[in-house]
Design a protein around this motif. Structure first.
Motif, PDB file in Angstrom:
ATOM      1  N   GLY A  82       9.472  78.108 -58.312  1.00  0.00           N
ATOM      2  CA  GLY A  82       9.674  79.391 -57.833  1.00  0.00           C
ATOM      3  C   GLY A  82       9.308  80.012 -56.641  1.00  0.00           C
ATOM      4  O   GLY A  82       9.775  81.105 -56.165  1.00  0.00           O
ATOM      5  N   GLY A  83       8.683  79.475 -55.728  1.00  0.00           N
ATOM      6  CA  GLY A  83       7.945  80.061 -54.627  1.00  0.00           C
ATOM      7  C   GLY A  83       9.002  80.356 -53.510  1.00  0.00           C
ATOM      8  O   GLY A  83       8.753  81.320 -52.821  1.00  0.00           O
ATOM      9  N   TYR A  84      10.443  79.800 -53.608  1.00  0.00           N
ATOM     10  CA  TYR A  84      11.270  80.169 -52.761  1.00  0.00           C
ATOM     11  C   TYR A  84      12.052  81.455 -53.174  1.00  0.00           C
ATOM     12  O   TYR A  84      12.631  82.056 -52.014  1.00  0.00           O
ATOM     13  CB  TYR A  84      12.481  79.039 -52.879  1.00  0.00           C
ATOM     14  N   LYS A  98      21.376  85.116 -62.575  1.00  0.00           N
ATOM     15  CA  LYS A  98      19.909  85.593 -62.882  1.00  0.00           C
ATOM     16  C   LYS A  98      18.837  84.945 -61.867  1.00  0.00           C
ATOM     17  O   LYS A  98      19.184  83.634 -61.535  1.00  0.00           O
ATOM     18  CB  LYS A  98      19.438  85.378 -64.364  1.00  0.00           C
ATOM     19  N   MET A  99      17.981  85.335 -61.158  1.00  0.00           N
ATOM     20  CA  MET A  99      16.882  84.738 -60.507  1.00  0.00           C
ATOM     21  C   MET A  99      15.571  85.338 -60.712  1.00  0.00           C
ATOM     22  O   MET A  99      15.363  86.450 -61.051  1.00  0.00           O
ATOM     23  CB  MET A  99      17.405  85.086 -58.925  1.00  0.00           C
ATOM     24  N   THR A 100      14.641  84.431 -60.538  1.00  0.00           N
ATOM     25  CA  THR A 100      13.092  84.420 -60.827  1.00  0.00           C
ATOM     26  C   THR A 100      12.438  84.768 -59.709  1.00  0.00           C
ATOM     27  O   THR A 100      12.710  84.189 -58.806  1.00  0.00           O
ATOM     28  CB  THR A 100      12.947  83.263 -61.747  1.00  0.00           C
ATOM     29  N   GLU A 101      11.272  85.687 -60.104  1.00  0.00           N
ATOM     30  CA  GLU A 101      10.238  85.879 -59.141  1.00  0.00           C
ATOM     31  C   GLU A 101       9.097  85.067 -59.159  1.00  0.00           C
ATOM     32  O   GLU A 101       8.482  84.855 -60.415  1.00  0.00           O
ATOM     33  CB  GLU A 101       9.930  87.446 -59.005  1.00  0.00           C
ATOM     34  N   HIS A 102       8.713  84.205 -58.173  1.00  0.00           N
ATOM     35  CA  HIS A 102       7.267  83.766 -58.209  1.00  0.00           C
ATOM     36  C   HIS A 102       6.869  83.557 -56.726  1.00  0.00           C
ATOM     37  O   HIS A 102       7.371  83.981 -55.976  1.00  0.00           O
ATOM     38  CB  HIS A 102       7.310  82.144 -58.521  1.00  0.00           C
ATOM     39  N   TYR A 103       5.599  82.843 -56.622  1.00  0.00           N
ATOM     40  CA  TYR A 103       4.916  82.868 -55.177  1.00  0.00           C
ATOM     41  C   TYR A 103       4.104  81.654 -55.192  1.00  0.00           C
ATOM     42  O   TYR A 103       3.696  81.106 -55.967  1.00  0.00           O
ATOM     43  CB  TYR A 103       3.790  83.957 -55.032  1.00  0.00           C
ATOM     44  N   LEU A 104       4.152  81.485 -53.744  1.00  0.00           N
ATOM     45  CA  LEU A 104       3.163  80.498 -53.240  1.00  0.00           C
ATOM     46  C   LEU A 104       2.966  78.887 -53.922  1.00  0.00           C
ATOM     47  O   LEU A 104       2.503  78.149 -53.212  1.00  0.00           O
ATOM     48  CB  LEU A 104       1.674  80.742 -53.687  1.00  0.00           C
ATOM     49  N   HIS A 105       4.115  78.429 -54.514  1.00  0.00           N
ATOM     50  CA  HIS A 105       4.238  77.121 -55.068  1.00  0.00           C
ATOM     51  C   HIS A 105       5.607  76.770 -55.275  1.00  0.00           C
ATOM     52  O   HIS A 105       6.563  77.592 -55.240  1.00  0.00           O
ATOM     53  CB  HIS A 105       3.374  77.300 -56.714  1.00  0.00           C
ATOM     54  N   PRO A 106       5.897  75.446 -55.173  1.00  0.00           N
ATOM     55  CA  PRO A 106       7.187  74.955 -55.235  1.00  0.00           C
ATOM     56  C   PRO A 106       7.781  75.326 -56.727  1.00  0.00           C
ATOM     57  O   PRO A 106       9.157  75.580 -56.576  1.00  0.00           O
ATOM     58  CB  PRO A 106       7.053  73.340 -55.290  1.00  0.00           C
ATOM     59  N   PHE A 125      18.660  80.917 -62.198  1.00  0.00           N
ATOM     60  CA  PHE A 125      18.174  80.117 -61.131  1.00  0.00           C
ATOM     61  C   PHE A 125      16.493  80.425 -61.148  1.00  0.00           C
ATOM     62  O   PHE A 125      15.901  81.577 -61.173  1.00  0.00           O
ATOM     63  CB  PHE A 125      18.604  80.570 -59.674  1.00  0.00           C
ATOM     64  N   LEU A 126      15.833  79.130 -60.799  1.00  0.00           N
ATOM     65  CA  LEU A 126      14.267  79.117 -60.630  1.00  0.00           C
ATOM     66  C   LEU A 126      14.169  78.105 -59.945  1.00  0.00           C
ATOM     67  O   LEU A 126      14.200  76.738 -59.963  1.00  0.00           O
ATOM     68  CB  LEU A 126      13.495  79.055 -61.972  1.00  0.00           C
ATOM     69  N   PRO A 127      14.028  78.441 -58.393  1.00  0.00           N
ATOM     70  CA  PRO A 127      13.975  77.350 -57.400  1.00  0.00           C
ATOM     71  C   PRO A 127      12.633  76.516 -57.766  1.00  0.00           C
ATOM     72  O   PRO A 127      11.630  76.992 -58.175  1.00  0.00           O
ATOM     73  CB  PRO A 127      13.699  77.978 -55.986  1.00  0.00           C
ATOM     74  N   ASP A 128      12.757  75.130 -57.546  1.00  0.00           N
ATOM     75  CA  ASP A 128      11.471  74.492 -57.774  1.00  0.00           C
ATOM     76  C   ASP A 128      11.437  73.174 -56.553  1.00  0.00           C
ATOM     77  O   ASP A 128      11.183  71.920 -56.943  1.00  0.00           O
ATOM     78  CB  ASP A 128      11.548  73.670 -59.236  1.00  0.00           C
ATOM     79  N   SER A 129      11.784  73.751 -55.490  1.00  0.00           N
ATOM     80  CA  SER A 129      11.677  72.886 -54.327  1.00  0.00           C
ATOM     81  C   SER A 129      10.708  73.535 -53.120  1.00  0.00           C
ATOM     82  O   SER A 129      10.130  74.620 -53.547  1.00  0.00           O
ATOM     83  CB  SER A 129      13.237  73.025 -53.650  1.00  0.00           C
ATOM     84  N   ALA A 130      10.567  72.617 -52.261  1.00  0.00           N
ATOM     85  CA  ALA A 130       9.517  72.809 -51.182  1.00  0.00           C
ATOM     86  C   ALA A 130      10.230  72.207 -50.002  1.00  0.00           C
ATOM     87  O   ALA A 130      11.228  71.605 -50.017  1.00  0.00           O
ATOM     88  CB  ALA A 130       8.089  72.021 -51.296  1.00  0.00           C
ATOM     89  N   PRO A 131       9.600  72.612 -48.939  1.00  0.00           N
ATOM     90  CA  PRO A 131      10.562  72.109 -47.641  1.00  0.00           C
ATOM     91  C   PRO A 131      10.658  70.615 -47.450  1.00  0.00           C
ATOM     92  O   PRO A 131      11.506  70.243 -46.942  1.00  0.00           O
ATOM     93  CB  PRO A 131       9.665  72.756 -46.436  1.00  0.00           C
ATOM     94  N   ASP A 132       9.687  69.840 -47.998  1.00  0.00           N
ATOM     95  CA  ASP A 132       9.678  68.369 -47.740  1.00  0.00           C
ATOM     96  C   ASP A 132      10.689  67.992 -48.898  1.00  0.00           C
ATOM     97  O   ASP A 132      10.907  66.892 -48.855  1.00  0.00           O
ATOM     98  CB  ASP A 132       8.184  68.004 -48.066  1.00  0.00           C
ATOM     99  N   THR A 133      11.164  68.646 -49.977  1.00  0.00           N
ATOM    100  CA  THR A 133      11.913  68.092 -50.911  1.00  0.00           C
ATOM    101  C   THR A 133      13.485  68.645 -50.632  1.00  0.00           C
ATOM    102  O   THR A 133      14.594  67.785 -50.879  1.00  0.00           O
ATOM    103  CB  THR A 133      11.558  68.366 -52.388  1.00  0.00           C
TER     104      THR A 133
END
Length: 360
Positions: free
Chosen positions: A51-53, A41-49, A7-15
């Motif tokens: 991976g940011g979730y 598996k899950m990935t770490e990211h920040y501040l952007h759609p 998993f690598l989230p690529d979403s934002a609250p508006d999507t």
């Protein structure tokens, strides 16, 4: 051959709201566990759609551990340059204990300039910081009373608690993307290799250089391991699979290239070849991913054939399916994963096997 979900989230609250995203991927994790797959598996990211979730893969995997019985849990990856090794090692040991020894740790060097800037970590020197932190985490998980003094952190007589459930520690994996030196170094260190082939530019010879350096450094007593993460969508027909998947693959590419924008004018001595590479990424389409064999989309028979062709090239030990790309979720994603388990895995002799032990 082993399989899992990545998993690598690529979403934002508006999507896609975060509550809906995590409901979907936790259900996919349960499907993976119940159908005999080997990894989540899950990935770490920040501040952007992009991976940011998920700023904390270990927190997510703790939730997966509570809802599953046997599937292995993998960070894919944590970003050690943004963490103190005592904090990271302690959290790793805690999740290993919660999951009764099912955790495996993937590390990555981080590569998005806005993350380094926001967290106050310089990109130059990140390679040395990365190696120092991974080494420190390894020592803290296997030794007591650890003392270290590095340019990045120092501590004395540290014994993290809890101690890992696995002996001597959870297996380590390291991600590599473009730099030949990284593939060689991962082999020398004796860790598993994580790759994410995408588009048309992945050089298969890099995996060969990893295996060769592993063999030179460690001989016959330990085996190299390669895990590849790739988008997957299975439907009853090729046409239906392409109709659904292409929309989501194009959404994923749009979010990814948005995250890469800062590389248009960023330079770093530790990231040779990254400046401007978004110009190539921006040209990619869903069709490019499918035609290059780096996104598996189609009927069960077609997907099984695609996997066979990929394995002729790379012979990966683990294939991890990105099933959340472009906000994909709900009934379509669940059905795809169930079709893979019930109709594709039997064609590939993908029956469950005992988890591999750590190499080095």
């Amino acid at each position: 051959m082993r399989f899992g979900v990545s998993f690598l989230p690529d979403s934002a609250p508006d999507t896609k709201p975060a509550t809906e995203y995590f409901s979907d991927v936790l259900r996919m994790s349960r499907i993976a566990d119940e159908s005999g797959m080997h990894y989540v598996k899950m990935t770490e990211h920040y501040l952007h759609p992009y991976g940011g979730y998920c700023p904390s893969p270990l927190a997510f995997l703790s939730a997966v551990a509570a809802q599953t019985r046997s599937v292995r849990l993998m960070t894919g990856c944590v970003l050690p340059v943004f963490h103190h090794p005592i904090d990271l090692a302690s959290r790793i040991a805690m999740v290993d204990a919660i999951s009764d020894g099912r955790l495996e740790i993937g590390f990555a060097r981080a590569y998005l300039p806005y993350e380094f800037e926001a967290l106050g970590v310089p990109m130059d020197g990140s390679r040395a910081r990365f190696e120092a932190t991974v080494d420190a985490v390894g020592r803290l998980l296997t030794e007591e009373g650890v003392t270290l003094d590095t340019p990045f952190f120092s501590f004395r007589d540290a014994t993290v608690l809890p101690r890992p459930a696995q002996a001597p520690r959870p297996p380590f994996w390291i991600a590599a993307v473009r730099s030949p030196e990284s593939f060689v170094r991962i082999g020398e260190l004796g860790h598993g290799l994580l790759i994410t082939p995408s588009g048309t530019s992945f050089d298969d010879a890099l995996v060969g250089s990893y295996r060769e350096s592993f063999a030179r450094a460690h001989g016959a007593g330990a085996a190299p391991r390669v895990a590849a993460s790739l988008p997957l969508f299975v439907a009853e027909t090729d046409q239906e699979a392409r109709r659904v998947a292409d929309i989501h693959l194009d959404r994923y590419l749009k979010v990814w290239t948005s995250a890469l924008t800062r590389w248009d004018d960023t330079t770093s001595s530790d990231y040779q070849g990254y400046t401007g590479f978004n110009r190539i990424a921006r040209t990619l389409t869903a069709k490019d991913l499918r035609s290059s064999g780096t996104a598996f989309v189609g009927s069960p028979a077609h997907v099984a054939d695609q996997i066979g062709r990929f394995q002729e090239r790379l012979a990966a030990d683990v294939l991890l399916w990105q099933t959340d790309f472009g906000g994909l979720g709900g009934a379509e994603a669940f059905r795809s994963l169930e079709l893979f388990a019930s109709e594709v895995m039997p064609l590939l002799d993908g029956a469950p096997a005992e988890p591999a032990a750590a190499t080095v």
